[in-house]
Design an enzyme around this catalytic site. Structure first.
Site, mmCIF file in Angstrom:
data_model
loop_
_atom_site.group_PDB
_atom_site.id
_atom_site.type_symbol
_atom_site.label_atom_id
_atom_site.label_comp_id
_atom_site.label_asym_id
_atom_site.label_seq_id
_atom_site.Cartn_x
_atom_site.Cartn_y
_atom_site.Cartn_z
ATOM 1 N N HIS A 105 28.622 45.428 50.655
ATOM 2 C CA HIS A 105 28.776 46.485 51.671
ATOM 3 C C HIS A 105 28.613 45.965 53.095
ATOM 4 O O HIS A 105 28.972 46.656 54.053
ATOM 5 C CB HIS A 105 27.770 47.618 51.436
ATOM 6 C CG HIS A 105 28.005 48.362 50.152
ATOM 7 N ND1 HIS A 105 29.193 49.003 49.881
ATOM 8 C CD2 HIS A 105 27.229 48.549 49.059
ATOM 9 C CE1 HIS A 105 29.132 49.552 48.679
ATOM 10 N NE2 HIS A 105 27.940 49.293 48.147
ATOM 11 N N ASP B 181 27.095 48.466 37.671
ATOM 12 C CA ASP B 181 26.789 49.891 37.834
ATOM 13 C C ASP B 181 27.938 50.783 37.369
ATOM 14 O O ASP B 181 27.876 52.006 37.515
ATOM 15 C CB ASP B 181 26.363 50.228 39.273
ATOM 16 C CG ASP B 181 27.126 49.459 40.333
ATOM 17 O OD1 ASP B 181 28.114 48.782 39.996
ATOM 18 O OD2 ASP B 181 26.725 49.545 41.509
ATOM 19 N N ASP C 76 32.063 45.766 41.016
ATOM 20 C CA ASP C 76 30.952 46.689 41.237
ATOM 21 C C ASP C 76 31.511 48.119 41.304
ATOM 22 O O ASP C 76 32.651 48.332 41.738
ATOM 23 C CB ASP C 76 30.245 46.337 42.550
ATOM 24 C CG ASP C 76 28.995 47.171 42.787
ATOM 25 O OD1 ASP C 76 27.896 46.669 42.503
ATOM 26 O OD2 ASP C 76 29.114 48.336 43.254
ATOM 27 N N HIS D 29 30.844 50.449 43.303
ATOM 28 C CA HIS D 29 31.079 50.917 44.676
ATOM 29 C C HIS D 29 32.110 50.036 45.382
ATOM 30 O O HIS D 29 32.148 48.825 45.166
ATOM 31 C CB HIS D 29 29.760 50.909 45.461
ATOM 32 C CG HIS D 29 28.688 51.737 44.835
ATOM 33 N ND1 HIS D 29 27.754 51.199 43.965
ATOM 34 C CD2 HIS D 29 28.406 53.054 44.928
ATOM 35 C CE1 HIS D 29 26.933 52.160 43.560
ATOM 36 N NE2 HIS D 29 27.310 53.290 44.121
HETATM 37 C C1 OKP Z 1 25.070 49.213 46.363
HETATM 38 B B1 OKP Z 1 25.943 48.376 45.427
HETATM 39 C C2 OKP Z 1 23.876 57.645 45.360
HETATM 40 C C3 OKP Z 1 23.413 57.062 46.697
HETATM 41 C C4 OKP Z 1 23.866 55.656 46.817
HETATM 42 C C5 OKP Z 1 23.827 53.638 48.174
HETATM 43 C C6 OKP Z 1 24.410 52.929 47.013
HETATM 44 C C7 OKP Z 1 24.581 51.474 47.299
HETATM 45 C C8 OKP Z 1 25.133 50.692 46.152
HETATM 46 N N1 OKP Z 1 23.804 59.060 45.297
HETATM 47 N N2 OKP Z 1 23.319 54.949 47.917
HETATM 48 O O1 OKP Z 1 27.344 48.570 45.623
HETATM 49 O O2 OKP Z 1 25.644 48.558 44.037
HETATM 50 ZN ZN ZN Z 2 27.422 49.247 43.398
#
Ligand code: OKP
Ligand code: ZN
Length: 343
Positions: A160, A285, A196, A198
């Protein structure tokens, strides 16, 4: 497969994150990396080695010098202003505001971040410099050691983080630092596959106008998922980079049938690009029991992801990103690596 690991990751141990309207112990916690390491040892994946120190020059190849300087002193400045708590931002230069860098630590936390879920602690600087070194050591081993694949067990994660932004538990973009290092040492074309859950917005932003690094990301649809403001399919790159950014957003509930087709398409794009080296942003994840995510992959699916990535037949650096199902993070991560190794 060689694993690069440093216990320095434990220095990033935030007290709280703001989530769903509550202050909770962070999902991104030291036990994650410890459980992955334990599983690496349990299955005998291979040797585990500490990182070398590459200094800050390779980090500054993808992050702005002022951002790096900010992170170095942020917690000291916060402590002087507010005491020994974790540093969190509370407001941001959104639409209509000016982009002048404030003097105050509170203002600079907002300027250099895009969420309030990423605490800067007393140990953050050492943890993030070490995490970047873990990625760089893996890249160096791939280049000089001639290994087929290396696993950089990075923590904190990185995908990120952009040139001058931290958030999403990420500070330095480890995979981008390693990719740039490999470019600087002669790899003409580098591909990054981000699995990932996200969207890897930071990696995309860093390489968006470049043709020498192909970025392919499979992730939760930004209309539904963090980071919300990037990761749509029509983001294909700009300028020289047009055509070298590939986003495959998928909706909540996505399971192996849909996911595996997207993976095959992404892998085909990488094969067509003809890179000299592949880096994988390895988040697990996407797992059905992940507490903050909504895909439905099963533990056995990770083995198959590894097998399909191996079919590219490229020197491959795996860089740890997310995964918050603490009891299964080791099994899922190492399943993917072992699936690659067995293919
Ligand atoms: C980091 B990585 C969920 C809130 C999420 C940030 C997530 C960061 C993920 N309701 N807050 O990409 O695993
Ligand atoms: Zn993630």
């Amino acid at each position: 497969m060689l694993t690069i690991y440093s216990a320095d990751h434990k220095l990033q141990d935030g007290k709280f994150e703001l989530i769903d309207g509550q202050l909770m112990p962070p999902f991104e916690r030291p036990q994650r990396a410890e459980n992955v390491l334990a599983r690496v040892r349990e299955v005998g994946l291979g040797e585990v080695r500490g990182p070398d120190d590459f200094g800050l020059d390779p980090v500054r190849r993808v992050h702005d010098a002022d951002f790096v300087a900010f992170l170095r002193t942020a917690h000291d400045e916060w402590r002087a202003a507010h005491g020994a708590t974790d540093a969190l931002p509370l407001n941001w230069p959104c639409r209509g505001f000016r982009q002048t860098i404030p003097e105050s630590i509170d203002g600079r936390l907002g300027y250099y971040s895009f969420d309030a879920g990423t605490p800067i602690t007393a140990g953050t600087w050492r943890a993030i410099t070490s995490s970047a070194n873990v990625a760089l050591t893996g890249a160096k081993q791939l280049k000089d050691g001639g290994d087929r694949a290396v696993f950089s067990l990075c923590r904190p994660p990185g995908h990120h983080a952009a040139r001058d932004l931290y958030a999403g538990y990420c500070f330095f973009n480890n995979v981008a630092v390693a990719a740039q290092w490999l470019r600087d040492r002669g790899a003409a074309r580098v591909a990054i596959l981000d699995v990932d859950y996200h969207h890897g917005n930071g990696t995309q932003m860093i390489f968006y106008d470049r043709a020498d690094v192909l970025f392919v990301s499979l992730h939760g649809h930004p209309a539904q998922e963090y980071p919300f403001f990037l990761g749509y399919e029509d983001e294909t790159g700009e300028g020289d980079g047009e055509g070298f950014n590939v986003n495959v957003p998928m909706r909540w509930g996505t399971a192996w049938d849909t996911y595996s087709r997207a993976l095959d398409d992404g892998i085909a794009r990488i094969a067509g690009y003809g890179p000299e080296v592949l880096l994988v942003s390895l988040g697990v994840d996407t797992f059905k029991n992940d507490p903050i995510s909504k895909f439905r992959l099963e533990s056995g699916d990770y083995t198959e992801i590894g097998r399909r990535v191996a079919a590219l037949d490229l020197p491959t650096l795996f860089v740890m990103e997310g995964g918050y199902a603490i009891d299964e993070i080791g099994i899922n991560t190492v399943n993917l690596l072992a699936g690659f190794e067995a293919a």
